[in-house]
Design a protein around this motif. Structure first.
Motif, PDB file in Angstrom:
ATOM      1  N   GLU A 191       0.848  -1.275   0.072  1.00 24.05           N
ATOM      2  CA  GLU A 191      -0.129   0.178  -0.032  1.00 24.05           C
ATOM      3  C   GLU A 191       0.926   1.165   0.132  1.00 24.05           C
ATOM      4  O   GLU A 191       2.047   1.483   0.374  1.00 24.05           O
ATOM      5  CB  GLU A 191      -0.903   0.114   1.171  1.00 24.05           C
ATOM      6  CG  GLU A 191      -1.866  -1.001   1.105  1.00 24.05           C
ATOM      7  CD  GLU A 191      -2.798  -1.025   2.510  1.00 24.05           C
ATOM      8  OE1 GLU A 191      -3.813  -1.789   2.677  1.00 24.05           O
ATOM      9  OE2 GLU A 191      -2.555  -0.251   3.343  1.00 24.05           O
ATOM     10  N   PRO A 192       0.215   2.456  -0.654  1.00 23.86           N
ATOM     11  CA  PRO A 192       1.114   3.561  -0.659  1.00 23.86           C
ATOM     12  C   PRO A 192       1.460   3.961   0.849  1.00 23.86           C
ATOM     13  O   PRO A 192       0.644   4.017   1.684  1.00 23.86           O
ATOM     14  CB  PRO A 192       0.107   4.594  -1.263  1.00 23.86           C
ATOM     15  CG  PRO A 192      -0.888   3.791  -2.041  1.00 23.86           C
ATOM     16  CD  PRO A 192      -0.949   2.524  -1.169  1.00 23.86           C
ATOM     17  N   GLY A 193       2.716   4.484   0.980  1.00 26.12           N
ATOM     18  CA  GLY A 193       3.160   4.781   2.490  1.00 26.12           C
ATOM     19  C   GLY A 193       3.819   3.727   3.227  1.00 26.12           C
ATOM     20  O   GLY A 193       4.240   3.891   4.312  1.00 26.12           O
ATOM     21  N   TYR A 194       3.747   2.509   2.770  1.00 25.51           N
ATOM     22  CA  TYR A 194       4.320   1.487   3.735  1.00 25.51           C
ATOM     23  C   TYR A 194       5.851   1.500   3.598  1.00 25.51           C
ATOM     24  O   TYR A 194       6.347   1.497   4.738  1.00 25.51           O
ATOM     25  CB  TYR A 194       3.967   0.084   2.823  1.00 25.51           C
ATOM     26  CG  TYR A 194       4.831  -1.237   3.551  1.00 25.51           C
ATOM     27  CD1 TYR A 194       4.267  -1.718   4.675  1.00 25.51           C
ATOM     28  CD2 TYR A 194       6.121  -1.750   2.976  1.00 25.51           C
ATOM     29  CE1 TYR A 194       4.965  -2.718   5.518  1.00 25.51           C
ATOM     30  CE2 TYR A 194       6.631  -2.722   3.779  1.00 25.51           C
ATOM     31  CZ  TYR A 194       6.126  -3.092   4.957  1.00 25.51           C
ATOM     32  OH  TYR A 194       6.873  -4.073   5.654  1.00 25.51           O
ATOM     33  N   SER A 195       6.439   1.909   2.588  1.00 22.86           N
ATOM     34  CA  SER A 195       7.915   2.066   2.546  1.00 22.86           C
ATOM     35  C   SER A 195       8.483   3.216   3.530  1.00 22.86           C
ATOM     36  O   SER A 195       9.736   3.441   3.720  1.00 22.86           O
ATOM     37  CB  SER A 195       8.514   2.204   1.202  1.00 22.86           C
ATOM     38  OG  SER A 195       8.062   3.314   0.422  1.00 22.86           O
ATOM     39  N   THR A 196       7.667   3.959   3.711  1.00 23.00           N
ATOM     40  CA  THR A 196       8.158   5.432   4.400  1.00 23.00           C
ATOM     41  C   THR A 196       7.462   4.937   6.066  1.00 23.00           C
ATOM     42  O   THR A 196       8.120   4.890   6.816  1.00 23.00           O
ATOM     43  CB  THR A 196       7.537   6.595   3.757  1.00 23.00           C
ATOM     44  OG1 THR A 196       6.342   6.656   3.450  1.00 23.00           O
ATOM     45  CG2 THR A 196       8.481   6.841   2.714  1.00 23.00           C
ATOM     46  N   THR A 197       5.995   5.422   5.956  1.00 25.61           N
ATOM     47  CA  THR A 197       5.289   5.414   7.519  1.00 25.61           C
ATOM     48  C   THR A 197       5.500   4.329   8.025  1.00 25.61           C
ATOM     49  O   THR A 197       5.965   4.015   9.396  1.00 25.61           O
ATOM     50  CB  THR A 197       3.900   5.798   7.280  1.00 25.61           C
ATOM     51  OG1 THR A 197       3.693   7.125   6.445  1.00 25.61           O
ATOM     52  CG2 THR A 197       3.138   6.145   8.433  1.00 25.61           C
ATOM     53  N   THR A 198       5.197   3.001   7.565  1.00 29.53           N
ATOM     54  CA  THR A 198       5.188   1.838   8.019  1.00 29.53           C
ATOM     55  C   THR A 198       6.637   1.318   8.473  1.00 29.53           C
ATOM     56  O   THR A 198       6.791   0.782   9.772  1.00 29.53           O
ATOM     57  CB  THR A 198       4.323   0.768   7.215  1.00 29.53           C
ATOM     58  OG1 THR A 198       3.117   1.129   7.207  1.00 29.53           O
ATOM     59  CG2 THR A 198       4.238  -0.357   8.107  1.00 29.53           C
ATOM     60  N   THR A 199       7.413   1.131   7.584  1.00 28.13           N
ATOM     61  CA  THR A 199       8.797   0.848   7.978  1.00 28.13           C
ATOM     62  C   THR A 199       9.583   1.605   9.009  1.00 28.13           C
ATOM     63  O   THR A 199      10.378   1.156   9.834  1.00 28.13           O
ATOM     64  CB  THR A 199       9.749   0.667   6.705  1.00 28.13           C
ATOM     65  OG1 THR A 199       9.632   2.146   6.087  1.00 28.13           O
ATOM     66  CG2 THR A 199       9.166  -0.259   5.765  1.00 28.13           C
ATOM     67  N   ASN A 200       9.398   2.936   9.052  1.00 28.87           N
ATOM     68  CA  ASN A 200       9.900   3.825   9.844  1.00 28.87           C
ATOM     69  C   ASN A 200       9.032   3.501  11.396  1.00 28.87           C
ATOM     70  O   ASN A 200       9.801   3.678  12.584  1.00 28.87           O
ATOM     71  CB  ASN A 200       9.348   5.181   9.696  1.00 28.87           C
ATOM     72  CG  ASN A 200      10.209   5.786   8.559  1.00 28.87           C
ATOM     73  OD1 ASN A 200      11.468   5.190   8.483  1.00 28.87           O
ATOM     74  ND2 ASN A 200      10.034   6.801   7.962  1.00 28.87           N
ATOM     75  N   ALA A 201       7.656   3.201  11.625  1.00 26.09           N
ATOM     76  CA  ALA A 201       7.183   2.698  12.678  1.00 26.09           C
ATOM     77  C   ALA A 201       7.754   1.669  13.366  1.00 26.09           C
ATOM     78  O   ALA A 201       8.225   1.465  14.482  1.00 26.09           O
ATOM     79  CB  ALA A 201       5.686   2.713  12.530  1.00 26.09           C
ATOM     80  N   ILE A 202       8.037   0.607  12.347  1.00 26.16           N
ATOM     81  CA  ILE A 202       8.507  -0.684  13.016  1.00 26.16           C
ATOM     82  C   ILE A 202      10.109  -0.653  13.255  1.00 26.16           C
ATOM     83  O   ILE A 202      10.484  -1.046  14.125  1.00 26.16           O
ATOM     84  CB  ILE A 202       8.520  -1.735  11.667  1.00 26.16           C
ATOM     85  CG1 ILE A 202       7.202  -1.939  11.331  1.00 26.16           C
ATOM     86  CG2 ILE A 202       9.060  -3.037  11.822  1.00 26.16           C
ATOM     87  CD1 ILE A 202       6.770  -2.931  10.215  1.00 26.16           C
ATOM     88  N   SER A 203      10.769   0.364  12.569  1.00 25.40           N
ATOM     89  CA  SER A 203      12.121   0.493  12.810  1.00 25.40           C
ATOM     90  C   SER A 203      12.368   1.002  14.031  1.00 25.40           C
ATOM     91  O   SER A 203      13.165   1.120  14.926  1.00 25.40           O
ATOM     92  CB  SER A 203      12.889   1.315  11.782  1.00 25.40           C
ATOM     93  OG  SER A 203      12.807   0.743  10.432  1.00 25.40           O
ATOM     94  N   THR A 204      11.529   2.113  14.324  1.00 25.24           N
ATOM     95  CA  THR A 204      11.325   2.859  15.731  1.00 25.24           C
ATOM     96  C   THR A 204      11.212   2.147  16.713  1.00 25.24           C
ATOM     97  O   THR A 204      11.635   2.048  17.697  1.00 25.24           O
ATOM     98  CB  THR A 204      10.464   3.934  15.581  1.00 25.24           C
ATOM     99  OG1 THR A 204      10.619   4.886  14.800  1.00 25.24           O
ATOM    100  CG2 THR A 204      10.479   4.782  16.680  1.00 25.24           C
TER     101      THR A 204
END
Length: 533
Positions: free
Chosen positions: A58-71
């Protein structure tokens, strides 16, 4: 002098020692479960929905979601790093037992905050607190187990740390897989319940820790000789040793070694904190301890474990299959590989070769599945993707059997009592430092550079294997005090690395001596009954 044999008295340990080992290993289970739970959490659709995070594709996975998981992983690892550094002071000032209890309390609180999170900020706060708790536990538990274990069974008993650790991984994965099927009924339960289960192991540990003893080495360091003697008698109790000679040997050896090490530090005008920088042999231990933990983690186990869902998805697996494969992967470690590794430690009797064989296996298998991802990821080639999954499973054969038990056992052995908490804290800080780097970058790297991310693991293994071969000394079958000789330091009393005749001479001396109240100048420690081997 090389040992020609050991007395029959040294061949066993008491049921009390084994019970204490199992009780403390719940701290290891806490670490394993808490460290692994994010791997199944990111496979739960309800977690993404509740926090409004885009899913894979989905749009935003590679930015919003991966950043949340990485955090989430970065904060957890940062908390772990602080917890491990706390042990450098806390394990001496408060004692090993109190630190175990503190770590359990923090892990309990962190798990509750994550399971009951009302927003992403609350979830991340729980990750930090949980990280603090497991940083304490993963550092102090193997150190405590090592200080209680006899030399000839230290591999197996301290190996319980790695066994229970992977039990935690396994439990988290199967629970995550089972809860996935509750998504349609209650999507909130599907991700919250596994997170709440983080509280179970630290709760058990909090209760059982009431009855575990203080470390006898810590008690002797604090001058509490009578208490140390009582603990050692219970730990080494045997029907073959009614005079408690094994306990006397250990009490005498540890007491004299602490006096010798303390006197030597005084002679060079150092305390423990400055000695780890100024004293060459201590510096070497600190560097080796740090590299052991850093190196074992840079061989990739947490990257593969925590991001196995993403890894299996890249290899063509969909739906619940990534969670099932992750659970099966960890089950092989919990049932076969880690127990086998712990059992082998006291039979192979070479920490160095256990570690090197494991690293060589990690190198070959990581190269294999990286090649499969490079060639077959995104394709419909079933055989190619299956080969990639095979390499992931084969990786664990080497990592679980040879590296996982060795990395904790080795660092728990190489430091003298004076600096053991400092050394263990710094060593485990190495683990968390590498974890922060790897887990923070992995989801972003896997998305953006694909298979090339695994070159980090491959190149590190190539560099690290010769370092272990050239610079890591052997520690198997020696007491914690006798290992000092491997780093060029003096040993006050030799027990396990001498001939049977010398051992009998020592025992005859101890039968007549009042070891508890013996006061001997530290500078004369080496002139005792058994001279340097």
């Amino acid at each position: 002098m090389a040992p020609t044999g050991l007395t029959p008295l040294s061949t066993g340990t008491s049921s009390y020692n084994r019970l204490v080992t199992i009780a403390v290993a719940f701290g290891s289970l806490t670490y394993g479960y808490c460290s692994s739970v994010i791997g199944s959490t990111i496979g739960q659709p309800g977690w993404y929905e509740f926090f409004n995070l885009p899913k894979t594709g989905e749009p935003g996975y590679s930015t919003t979601t991966t950043n949340a998981i990485s955090t989430a992983n970065g904060l957890y690892s940062a908390g772990g790093a602080v917890g491990s550094l706390f042990i450098m002071w806390g394990a001496t000032a408060l004692g090993r037992k109190r630190c175990i209890q503190l770590g359990a309390a923090l892990a309990l609180l962190g798990g509750a905050l994550q399971g009951g999170a009302a927003n992403l900020g609350m979830f991340q706060a729980g990750r930090v607190i949980s990280g603090l708790g497991i940083g304490i536990l993963v550092t102090v538990c193997p150190m405590y187990l090592s200080e209680l274990a006899p030399p000839n069974q230290r591999g197996w008993l301290v190996g319980h740390h790695a066994i229970f650790l992977v039990f935690g991984y396994m439990m988290s994965s199967w629970l995550g897989y089972a809860c996935y099927f509750a998504t349609d009924v209650n999507s909130s339960f599907a991700w919250r319940f596994p997170l709440c289960m983080q509280c179970l192991a630290p709760l058990v540990l909090s209760i059982t820790s009431i009855w575990i003893p203080r470390s006898p080495r810590w008690l002797l360091q604090k001058g509490r000789v009578e208490e140390a003697w009582d603990v050692l008698k219970r730990l080494r109790s045997s029907t073959d040793d009614l005079e408690h000679l094994v306990a006397k040997e250990e009490l005498y050896q540890v007491k004299m070694q602490i006096a010798l090490d303390s006197a030597k530090l005084k002679a060079i005008g150092c305390g423990p904190w400055t000695a780890v920088i100024k004293k060459k042999s201590y510096r070497k231990r600190m560097i080796i301890g740090f590299l052991t933990q850093w190196g074992a983690e840079f061989a990739g186990p947490l990257v593969i474990n925590n991001y196995s869902v993403i890894l299996y998805t890249n290899l063509g697996q969909t739906g619940s299959m990534p969670l099932l494969l992750s659970a099966l992967w960890l089950t092989t470690a919990g049932v076969i590989y880690n127990p086998l590794g712990a059992w082998l430690q006291d039979r192979v009797n070479s920490r160095r070769w256990m570690f090197m064989v494991g690293l060589m296996g990690c190198l070959v298998t990581t190269s294999g599945f990286a090649a499969c991802i490079a060639r077959y990821s995104g394709t419909s080639n079933t055989a190619g993707n299956a080969a990639g999954v095979f390499f992931v499973f084969l990786y664990l054969t080497f990592q679980g059997t040879f590296c996982d038990t060795t990395m904790y056992l080795y660092v728990s052995e190489i430091f003298p009592t004076e600096i053991r908490p400092i050394g263990m804290g710094f060593s485990l800080f190495g683990q968390f430092a590498s974890t922060i780097i790897l887990l923070q970058t992995a989801p972003i790297g896997i998305v953006n550079v694909g298979w090339k991310y695994y070159l980090v693991i491959i190149v590190w293994c190539i560099v690290f294997i010769p370092i272990v071969y050239l610079f890591f000394p052997e520690t198997a079958k020696l007491s914690l005090e006798e290992i000092s000789a491997k780093f060029g330091d003096d040993v006050a009393v030799h027990v396990n690395d001498v001939s049977e005749e010398q051992r009998r001479e020592l025992d005859e001396f101890l039968k007549a001596a009042d070891v508890l109240h013996m006061e001997q100048p530290a500078e004369k420690c080496q002139q005792t009954v058994v001279m340097g081997a």
